[in-house]
Design a protein around this motif. Structure first.
Motif, PDB file in Angstrom:
ATOM      1  N   LEU A  82       0.848  -1.186   0.000  1.00  0.00           N
ATOM      2  CA  LEU A  82       0.000   0.000   0.000  1.00  0.00           C
ATOM      3  C   LEU A  82       0.880   1.231   0.000  1.00  0.00           C
ATOM      4  O   LEU A  82       1.856   1.312   0.740  1.00  0.00           O
ATOM      5  CB  LEU A  82      -0.873   0.015   1.261  1.00  0.00           C
ATOM      6  N   GLU A  83       0.512   2.189  -0.842  1.00  0.00           N
ATOM      7  CA  GLU A  83       1.161   3.490  -0.778  1.00  0.00           C
ATOM      8  C   GLU A  83       0.128   4.478  -0.272  1.00  0.00           C
ATOM      9  O   GLU A  83      -0.968   4.588  -0.835  1.00  0.00           O
ATOM     10  CB  GLU A  83       1.682   3.942  -2.139  1.00  0.00           C
ATOM     11  N   LEU A  84       0.463   5.153   0.793  1.00  0.00           N
ATOM     12  CA  LEU A  84      -0.394   6.188   1.371  1.00  0.00           C
ATOM     13  C   LEU A  84       0.186   7.549   1.023  1.00  0.00           C
ATOM     14  O   LEU A  84       1.363   7.810   1.286  1.00  0.00           O
ATOM     15  CB  LEU A  84      -0.448   6.055   2.888  1.00  0.00           C
ATOM     16  N   ILE A  85      -0.621   8.392   0.425  1.00  0.00           N
ATOM     17  CA  ILE A  85      -0.208   9.758   0.125  1.00  0.00           C
ATOM     18  C   ILE A  85      -1.107  10.686   0.924  1.00  0.00           C
ATOM     19  O   ILE A  85      -2.334  10.658   0.762  1.00  0.00           O
ATOM     20  CB  ILE A  85      -0.300  10.064  -1.381  1.00  0.00           C
ATOM     21  N   PHE A  86      -0.493  11.461   1.789  1.00  0.00           N
ATOM     22  CA  PHE A  86      -1.244  12.376   2.645  1.00  0.00           C
ATOM     23  C   PHE A  86      -1.227  13.761   2.014  1.00  0.00           C
ATOM     24  O   PHE A  86      -0.323  14.561   2.249  1.00  0.00           O
ATOM     25  CB  PHE A  86      -0.676  12.367   4.067  1.00  0.00           C
ATOM     26  N   ASP A  87      -2.226  13.981   1.179  1.00  0.00           N
ATOM     27  CA  ASP A  87      -2.319  15.227   0.424  1.00  0.00           C
ATOM     28  C   ASP A  87      -3.720  15.287  -0.184  1.00  0.00           C
ATOM     29  O   ASP A  87      -4.471  14.302  -0.173  1.00  0.00           O
ATOM     30  CB  ASP A  87      -1.260  15.241  -0.681  1.00  0.00           C
ATOM     31  N   ASP A  88      -4.040  16.433  -0.736  1.00  0.00           N
ATOM     32  CA  ASP A  88      -5.307  16.640  -1.426  1.00  0.00           C
ATOM     33  C   ASP A  88      -5.214  16.006  -2.806  1.00  0.00           C
ATOM     34  O   ASP A  88      -4.409  16.439  -3.646  1.00  0.00           O
ATOM     35  CB  ASP A  88      -5.592  18.133  -1.532  1.00  0.00           C
ATOM     36  N   PHE A  89      -6.001  14.987  -3.060  1.00  0.00           N
ATOM     37  CA  PHE A  89      -5.990  14.278  -4.334  1.00  0.00           C
ATOM     38  C   PHE A  89      -6.161  15.235  -5.516  1.00  0.00           C
ATOM     39  O   PHE A  89      -5.530  15.070  -6.562  1.00  0.00           O
ATOM     40  CB  PHE A  89      -7.103  13.223  -4.355  1.00  0.00           C
ATOM     41  N   LEU A  90      -6.977  16.239  -5.357  1.00  0.00           N
ATOM     42  CA  LEU A  90      -7.262  17.172  -6.448  1.00  0.00           C
ATOM     43  C   LEU A  90      -6.055  18.038  -6.815  1.00  0.00           C
ATOM     44  O   LEU A  90      -6.036  18.650  -7.882  1.00  0.00           O
ATOM     45  CB  LEU A  90      -8.452  18.067  -6.099  1.00  0.00           C
ATOM     46  N   LYS A  91      -5.060  18.067  -5.951  1.00  0.00           N
ATOM     47  CA  LYS A  91      -3.866  18.865  -6.213  1.00  0.00           C
ATOM     48  C   LYS A  91      -2.678  18.009  -6.646  1.00  0.00           C
ATOM     49  O   LYS A  91      -1.573  18.520  -6.817  1.00  0.00           O
ATOM     50  CB  LYS A  91      -3.493  19.683  -4.970  1.00  0.00           C
ATOM     51  N   ARG A  92      -2.907  16.737  -6.816  1.00  0.00           N
ATOM     52  CA  ARG A  92      -1.829  15.805  -7.148  1.00  0.00           C
ATOM     53  C   ARG A  92      -1.677  15.638  -8.656  1.00  0.00           C
ATOM     54  O   ARG A  92      -2.604  15.855  -9.422  1.00  0.00           O
ATOM     55  CB  ARG A  92      -2.104  14.434  -6.530  1.00  0.00           C
ATOM     56  N   ASP A  93      -0.485  15.184  -9.052  1.00  0.00           N
ATOM     57  CA  ASP A  93      -0.213  14.793 -10.428  1.00  0.00           C
ATOM     58  C   ASP A  93      -0.374  13.272 -10.477  1.00  0.00           C
ATOM     59  O   ASP A  93       0.557  12.531 -10.141  1.00  0.00           O
ATOM     60  CB  ASP A  93       1.206  15.217 -10.817  1.00  0.00           C
ATOM     61  N   LYS A  95      -0.602  11.095 -12.865  1.00  0.00           N
ATOM     62  CA  LYS A  95       0.324  10.364 -13.749  1.00  0.00           C
ATOM     63  C   LYS A  95       1.655  10.118 -13.052  1.00  0.00           C
ATOM     64  O   LYS A  95       2.223   9.035 -13.142  1.00  0.00           O
ATOM     65  CB  LYS A  95       0.546  11.134 -15.049  1.00  0.00           C
ATOM     66  N   LYS A  96       2.132  11.118 -12.355  1.00  0.00           N
ATOM     67  CA  LYS A  96       3.393  10.974 -11.620  1.00  0.00           C
ATOM     68  C   LYS A  96       3.238   9.980 -10.464  1.00  0.00           C
ATOM     69  O   LYS A  96       4.106   9.136 -10.235  1.00  0.00           O
ATOM     70  CB  LYS A  96       3.850  12.337 -11.094  1.00  0.00           C
ATOM     71  N   ASP A  97       2.132  10.077  -9.730  1.00  0.00           N
ATOM     72  CA  ASP A  97       1.908   9.197  -8.583  1.00  0.00           C
ATOM     73  C   ASP A  97       1.826   7.724  -8.978  1.00  0.00           C
ATOM     74  O   ASP A  97       2.260   6.857  -8.225  1.00  0.00           O
ATOM     75  CB  ASP A  97       0.631   9.597  -7.832  1.00  0.00           C
ATOM     76  N   ILE A  98       1.265   7.440 -10.134  1.00  0.00           N
ATOM     77  CA  ILE A  98       1.106   6.030 -10.532  1.00  0.00           C
ATOM     78  C   ILE A  98       2.223   5.555 -11.463  1.00  0.00           C
ATOM     79  O   ILE A  98       2.233   4.385 -11.855  1.00  0.00           O
ATOM     80  CB  ILE A  98      -0.266   5.760 -11.192  1.00  0.00           C
ATOM     81  N   SER A  99       3.177   6.413 -11.773  1.00  0.00           N
ATOM     82  CA  SER A  99       4.225   6.072 -12.746  1.00  0.00           C
ATOM     83  C   SER A  99       5.048   4.844 -12.347  1.00  0.00           C
ATOM     84  O   SER A  99       5.536   4.110 -13.205  1.00  0.00           O
ATOM     85  CB  SER A  99       5.148   7.267 -12.987  1.00  0.00           C
ATOM     86  N   LYS A 100       5.210   4.593 -11.071  1.00  0.00           N
ATOM     87  CA  LYS A 100       6.023   3.430 -10.652  1.00  0.00           C
ATOM     88  C   LYS A 100       5.248   2.124 -10.738  1.00  0.00           C
ATOM     89  O   LYS A 100       5.810   1.057 -10.558  1.00  0.00           O
ATOM     90  CB  LYS A 100       6.580   3.651  -9.259  1.00  0.00           C
ATOM     91  N   TYR A 101       3.957   2.225 -10.997  1.00  0.00           N
ATOM     92  CA  TYR A 101       3.148   1.005 -11.119  1.00  0.00           C
ATOM     93  C   TYR A 101       3.081   0.636 -12.570  1.00  0.00           C
ATOM     94  O   TYR A 101       2.743  -0.247 -13.090  1.00  0.00           O
ATOM     95  CB  TYR A 101       1.751   1.226 -10.538  1.00  0.00           C
TER      96      TYR A 101
END
Length: 101
Positions: A82-93, A95-101
């Motif tokens: 599991l990868e947990l990202i503690f941030d506002d999803f609407l402000k995330r990139d 494509k970058k977040d899922i690039s390692k998958y």
């Protein structure tokens, strides 16, 4: 995760309402046709009830905006796929977040 429910001060401005019924979590999980090679993105894992069940069948990337849940969720899911990202999803990139998958 009952302790989290008792300890956590729900934030109305975040629309917090944690899923706690395992039967509902199982029904939701049963509707997801993913396997270990897939990635499910979960927005607002809350207490992690659904997350825990999803991890039995797939990889999960979860976004949580409430930093007060950070330590408890990290402890609960230590060593899990599991990868947990503690941030506002609407402000995330995404494509970058899922690039390692």
């Amino acid at each position: 995760m009952g302790d989290l429910m008792k300890e956590h001060k729900f934030k109305k401005h975040l629309g917090q309402n944690f899923l706690t019924d395992k039967n509902i979590s199982n029904k939701i999980s049963d509707l997801i046709t993913a396997d270990k090679e897939d990635l499910v993105i979960e927005l607002g894992p809350g207490s992690g009830a659904l997350t825990e069940i999803l991890l039995n069948k797939t990889k999960v990337l979860a976004y949580e905006i409430d930093l007060e849940l950070k330590e408890k969720l990290e402890d609960k899911f230590k060593g899990k796929d599991l990868e947990l990202i503690f941030d506002d999803f609407l402000k995330r990139d995404l494509k970058k977040d899922i690039s390692k998958y």
